[in-house]
Design an enzyme around this catalytic site. Structure first.
Site, PDB file in Angstrom:
ATOM      1  N   HIS A 113      11.799   3.256   2.217  1.00 26.65           N
ATOM      2  CA  HIS A 113      11.010   3.449   3.196  1.00 26.65           C
ATOM      3  C   HIS A 113      10.906   2.178   4.235  1.00 26.65           C
ATOM      4  CE1 HIS A 113       8.101   2.209   0.180  1.00 26.65           C
ATOM      5  NE2 HIS A 113       7.821   1.461   1.336  1.00 26.65           N
TER       6      HIS A 113
HETATM    7  P1  TYD Z   1       5.328   4.112  -2.492  1.00 27.73           P
HETATM    8  O1  TYD Z   1       4.924   3.093  -1.607  1.00 27.73           O
HETATM    9  O2  TYD Z   1       5.599   5.298  -1.708  1.00 27.73           O
HETATM   10  O3  TYD Z   1       6.920   3.803  -3.262  1.00 27.73           O
HETATM   11  P2  TYD Z   1       7.640   2.669  -4.003  1.00 27.73           P
HETATM   12  O4  TYD Z   1       6.653   2.026  -4.833  1.00 27.73           O
HETATM   13  O5  TYD Z   1       8.951   3.246  -4.356  1.00 27.73           O
HETATM   14  O6  TYD Z   1       7.928   1.427  -2.678  1.00 27.73           O
HETATM   15  O7  TYD Z   1       4.425   4.349  -3.495  1.00 27.73           O
HETATM   16  C1  TYD Z   1       4.562   5.265  -4.377  1.00 27.73           C
HETATM   17  C2  TYD Z   1       3.261   6.396  -4.514  1.00 27.73           C
HETATM   18  O8  TYD Z   1       2.008   5.808  -4.737  1.00 27.73           O
HETATM   19  C3  TYD Z   1       2.927   7.151  -2.932  1.00 27.73           C
HETATM   20  O9  TYD Z   1       2.738   8.500  -3.620  1.00 27.73           O
HETATM   21  C4  TYD Z   1       1.932   6.451  -2.601  1.00 27.73           C
HETATM   22  C5  TYD Z   1       1.078   5.747  -3.687  1.00 27.73           C
HETATM   23  N1  TYD Z   1       0.416   4.360  -3.378  1.00 27.73           N
HETATM   24  C6  TYD Z   1      -0.859   4.373  -3.149  1.00 27.73           C
HETATM   25  O10 TYD Z   1      -1.342   5.362  -3.153  1.00 27.73           O
HETATM   26  N2  TYD Z   1      -1.415   3.204  -2.743  1.00 27.73           N
HETATM   27  C7  TYD Z   1      -0.670   2.042  -2.626  1.00 27.73           C
HETATM   28  O11 TYD Z   1      -1.195   0.959  -2.372  1.00 27.73           O
HETATM   29  C8  TYD Z   1       0.749   2.333  -2.951  1.00 27.73           C
HETATM   30  C9  TYD Z   1       1.940   1.097  -2.668  1.00 27.73           C
HETATM   31  C10 TYD Z   1       1.375   3.402  -3.256  1.00 27.73           C
END
Ligand code: TYD
Length: 133
Positions: free
Chosen positions: A51
């Protein structure tokens, strides 16, 4: 930051004193840290990230055995091996990132400039390319 490029993202070297590293707001990183999160127990076959953010600045660490980060501004791509506890990768807004090659003990520590906001995410690569136009 629509015009940002991978060349705006850079490794920041933090001061190491024997076996500790201190990071101080504004002195060591170019934003106020509002949120800290970390990924652990990530399978080696997993790809995380995938993303971009519209306004969020981050500094990302690959602690213990580290991980790889691919960054992409829609034109240029870079692959960075993050496996040094005193190095963090500054990622500016408007950069697509993928995190791969986690080891069992790897911890991906993230310092972020804003609180969590789903509206700040671009999760579709074509939408990202349009955003960068
Ligand atoms: P995301 O940032 O989408 O993925 P990745 O860890 O692969 O970069 O985060 C995964 C999930 O966690 C997503 O549903 C959003 C949630 N999330 C939160 O609720 N708070 C946060 O601070 C973060 C980073 C993610």
């Amino acid at each position: 930051m629509k015009n940002s490029t991978v060349f705006d993202c850079k490794i920041i070297e933090f001061n190491k004193q024997s076996n500790n590293i201190t990071i101080e707001n504004k002195m060591d990183i170019p934003f106020d840290v509002k949120r800290i999160y970390y990924l652990f127990d990530v399978k080696n076959s997993s790809i995380r990230g995938e993303h971009a953010h519209k306004d969020l600045f981050q500094v990302i660490f690959g602690l213990n055995q580290g991980l790889k980060i691919k960054i992409d501004d829609g034109q240029n791509k870079k692959i960075i091996n993050l496996n040094n506890s005193n190095q963090g990768l500054l990622i500016v807004p408007g950069i697509w990132r993928s995190l791969t090659e986690f080891f069992p003990e790897s911890i991906c520590l993230v310092l972020a400039s804003e609180l969590y906001s789903e509206e700040d995410y671009i999760r579709d690569y074509n939408e990202f390319l349009n955003f960068k136009k």
